[in-house]
Write a protein that holds these residues in place. Structure first.
Motif, short mmCIF file in Angstrom:
data_model
loop_
_atom_site.label_atom_id
_atom_site.label_comp_id
_atom_site.label_asym_id
_atom_site.label_seq_id
_atom_site.Cartn_x
_atom_site.Cartn_y
_atom_site.Cartn_z
N ALA A 80 46.75 23.95 32.62
CA ALA A 80 45.57 23.09 32.57
C ALA A 80 45.81 21.77 31.86
O ALA A 80 44.93 20.94 31.80
N GLY A 81 46.96 21.56 31.30
CA GLY A 81 47.24 20.30 30.61
C GLY A 81 46.89 20.37 29.15
O GLY A 81 47.15 21.35 28.46
N ASP A 82 46.26 19.31 28.64
CA ASP A 82 45.95 19.20 27.22
C ASP A 82 44.72 20.00 26.79
O ASP A 82 44.45 20.13 25.62
N VAL A 83 43.95 20.50 27.73
CA VAL A 83 42.70 21.18 27.42
C VAL A 83 42.99 22.64 27.04
O VAL A 83 43.75 23.32 27.70
N ALA A 84 42.37 23.10 25.96
CA ALA A 84 42.52 24.50 25.55
C ALA A 84 41.51 25.35 26.32
O ALA A 84 40.30 25.17 26.16
N CYS A 85 42.00 26.23 27.16
CA CYS A 85 41.14 27.08 27.98
C CYS A 85 41.40 28.54 27.64
O CYS A 85 42.43 28.88 27.08
N GLY A 86 40.47 29.40 28.00
CA GLY A 86 40.55 30.80 27.63
C GLY A 86 41.28 31.69 28.60
O GLY A 86 40.95 32.86 28.73
N PHE A 87 42.26 31.18 29.31
CA PHE A 87 43.08 32.01 30.18
C PHE A 87 44.54 31.73 29.86
O PHE A 87 44.87 30.78 29.16
N ASP A 88 45.41 32.58 30.36
CA ASP A 88 46.83 32.48 30.05
C ASP A 88 47.43 31.30 30.83
O ASP A 88 47.79 31.44 31.99
N THR A 89 47.53 30.15 30.17
CA THR A 89 48.05 28.96 30.84
C THR A 89 49.56 29.02 31.02
O THR A 89 50.11 28.22 31.75
N SER A 90 50.22 29.98 30.39
CA SER A 90 51.67 30.11 30.60
C SER A 90 51.99 30.81 31.91
O SER A 90 53.13 30.78 32.35
N ALA A 91 51.01 31.43 32.55
CA ALA A 91 51.23 32.08 33.84
C ALA A 91 51.24 30.99 34.92
O ALA A 91 50.20 30.54 35.38
N ASP A 92 52.42 30.53 35.29
CA ASP A 92 52.60 29.47 36.27
C ASP A 92 52.70 30.10 37.65
O ASP A 92 53.69 30.74 37.98
N THR A 94 53.19 28.75 40.45
CA THR A 94 54.24 28.19 41.30
C THR A 94 55.58 28.84 41.00
O THR A 94 56.49 28.76 41.80
N ALA A 95 55.70 29.49 39.84
CA ALA A 95 56.96 30.14 39.45
C ALA A 95 56.96 31.63 39.80
O ALA A 95 57.81 32.37 39.34
N GLY A 96 56.00 32.09 40.59
CA GLY A 96 55.97 33.48 41.01
C GLY A 96 55.05 34.37 40.20
O GLY A 96 54.91 35.55 40.50
N ASP A 97 54.42 33.83 39.14
CA ASP A 97 53.44 34.63 38.42
C ASP A 97 52.24 34.86 39.33
O ASP A 97 51.97 34.09 40.23
N ARG A 98 51.51 35.93 39.05
CA ARG A 98 50.36 36.27 39.89
C ARG A 98 49.07 35.98 39.14
O ARG A 98 49.05 35.80 37.93
N LEU A 99 47.98 35.97 39.89
CA LEU A 99 46.66 35.77 39.29
C LEU A 99 46.38 36.84 38.25
O LEU A 99 45.75 36.57 37.23
N SER A 100 46.87 38.06 38.47
CA SER A 100 46.66 39.13 37.50
C SER A 100 47.28 38.77 36.15
O SER A 100 46.73 39.13 35.10
N ASP A 101 48.38 38.03 36.14
CA ASP A 101 48.99 37.58 34.89
C ASP A 101 48.08 36.55 34.20
O ASP A 101 47.96 36.54 32.98
N ARG A 102 47.43 35.72 34.97
CA ARG A 102 46.58 34.67 34.40
C ARG A 102 45.32 35.24 33.76
O ARG A 102 44.83 34.71 32.78
N VAL A 103 44.78 36.33 34.31
CA VAL A 103 43.53 36.89 33.77
C VAL A 103 43.78 38.13 32.93
O VAL A 103 42.83 38.69 32.36
N GLY A 104 45.02 38.59 32.84
CA GLY A 104 45.36 39.69 31.94
C GLY A 104 45.03 41.08 32.45
O GLY A 104 44.52 41.90 31.70
N VAL A 105 45.30 41.34 33.73
CA VAL A 105 45.14 42.70 34.25
C VAL A 105 46.50 43.18 34.75
O VAL A 105 47.43 42.39 34.90
N THR A 106 46.61 44.47 35.01
CA THR A 106 47.89 45.04 35.42
C THR A 106 48.31 44.53 36.79
O THR A 106 47.47 44.13 37.60
N ASP A 107 49.60 44.59 37.05
CA ASP A 107 50.14 44.11 38.33
C ASP A 107 49.69 44.95 39.52
O ASP A 107 49.72 44.49 40.64
N ARG A 108 49.28 46.18 39.27
CA ARG A 108 48.87 47.02 40.41
C ARG A 108 47.45 46.69 40.88
O ARG A 108 47.03 47.14 41.93
N GLN A 109 46.74 45.86 40.12
CA GLN A 109 45.41 45.41 40.54
C GLN A 109 45.58 44.13 41.36
O GLN A 109 46.19 43.18 40.93
#
Length: 194
Positions: A80-92, A94-109
């Motif tokens: 998200a850039g310089d803005v502090a947001c309440g989700f995992d901004t390290s989950a990129d 474009t680098a193969g991370d999934r939406l589940s990584d961004r919201v903090g749920v297991t990969d099987r969901q």
């Protein structure tokens, strides 16, 4: 004595067949509480929807009012850039991370998050998009906003407010919805989990 053998056999077979029918009829019902059900998906959908509208895309002091920087940052593949947001901004994404990584749920969901609304006032609800050229929220059907961003989710592009996998046609899909305000418009955040 010999005459009762046929009658005894018929009664015995009838009792045996009734017992077999009883077992095949009631055993699946007995085992049903131990089979997998949508309870976990319901809890995940509800938790993710609440998290998104109360702290991830909104200021916790003003829940259900989505801020454009965090909302655009959430639906972009990059941080998200310089803005502090309440989700995992390290989950990129474009680098193969999934939406589940961004919201903090297991990969099987598997899940999909969409913000939809009626911005143009025609009574039809559609997925929303942030038009980076005009710096405003538009419906995907009212512009070319959604066409160009499906594969290019980087900074300085239009931001399609749909992210995640396409919901399954073969599995039960659990949906959680939250009514929010985004850029002055009433919209709905839809979280689908399967």
């Amino acid at each position: 004595m010999r005459a009762q053998t046929t009658l005894d056999f018929a009664i015995g077979m009838s009792v045996f067949l009734l017992a077999v029918v009883f077992v095949f009829t009631f055993v699946p019902g007995i085992l049903e509480p131990f089979e997998a059900g949508p309870q976990e998906e319901t809890a995940v959908a509800d938790r993710v929807a609440s998290q998104l509208v109360q702290s991830s895309m909104a200021d916790p002091a003003e829940p259900y009012v989505l801020g454009l920087p965090c909302t655009n940052g959430f639906f972009n593949a990059t941080a998200a850039g310089d803005v502090a947001c309440g989700f995992d901004t390290s989950a990129d994404l474009t680098a193969g991370d999934r939406l589940s990584d961004r919201v903090g749920v297991t990969d099987r969901q598997r899940l999909q998050v969409t913000v939809e609304g009626d911005v143009d006032g025609d009574g039809d609800v559609h997925a929303l998009c942030f038009d980076n050229d005009d710096k405003k929220i538009v419906e995907v059907t009212d512009s070319e906003c959604g066409e160009a961003v499906a594969d290019d989710r980087t900074t300085n592009t239009d931001v399609l407010y749909t992210l995640g996998d396409t919901p399954s046609d073969t599995q039960a899909v659990v949906t959680a919805q939250r009514t929010v305000e985004v850029d002055g418009y009433t919209a709905t955040v839809v979280v689908e989990v399967w």
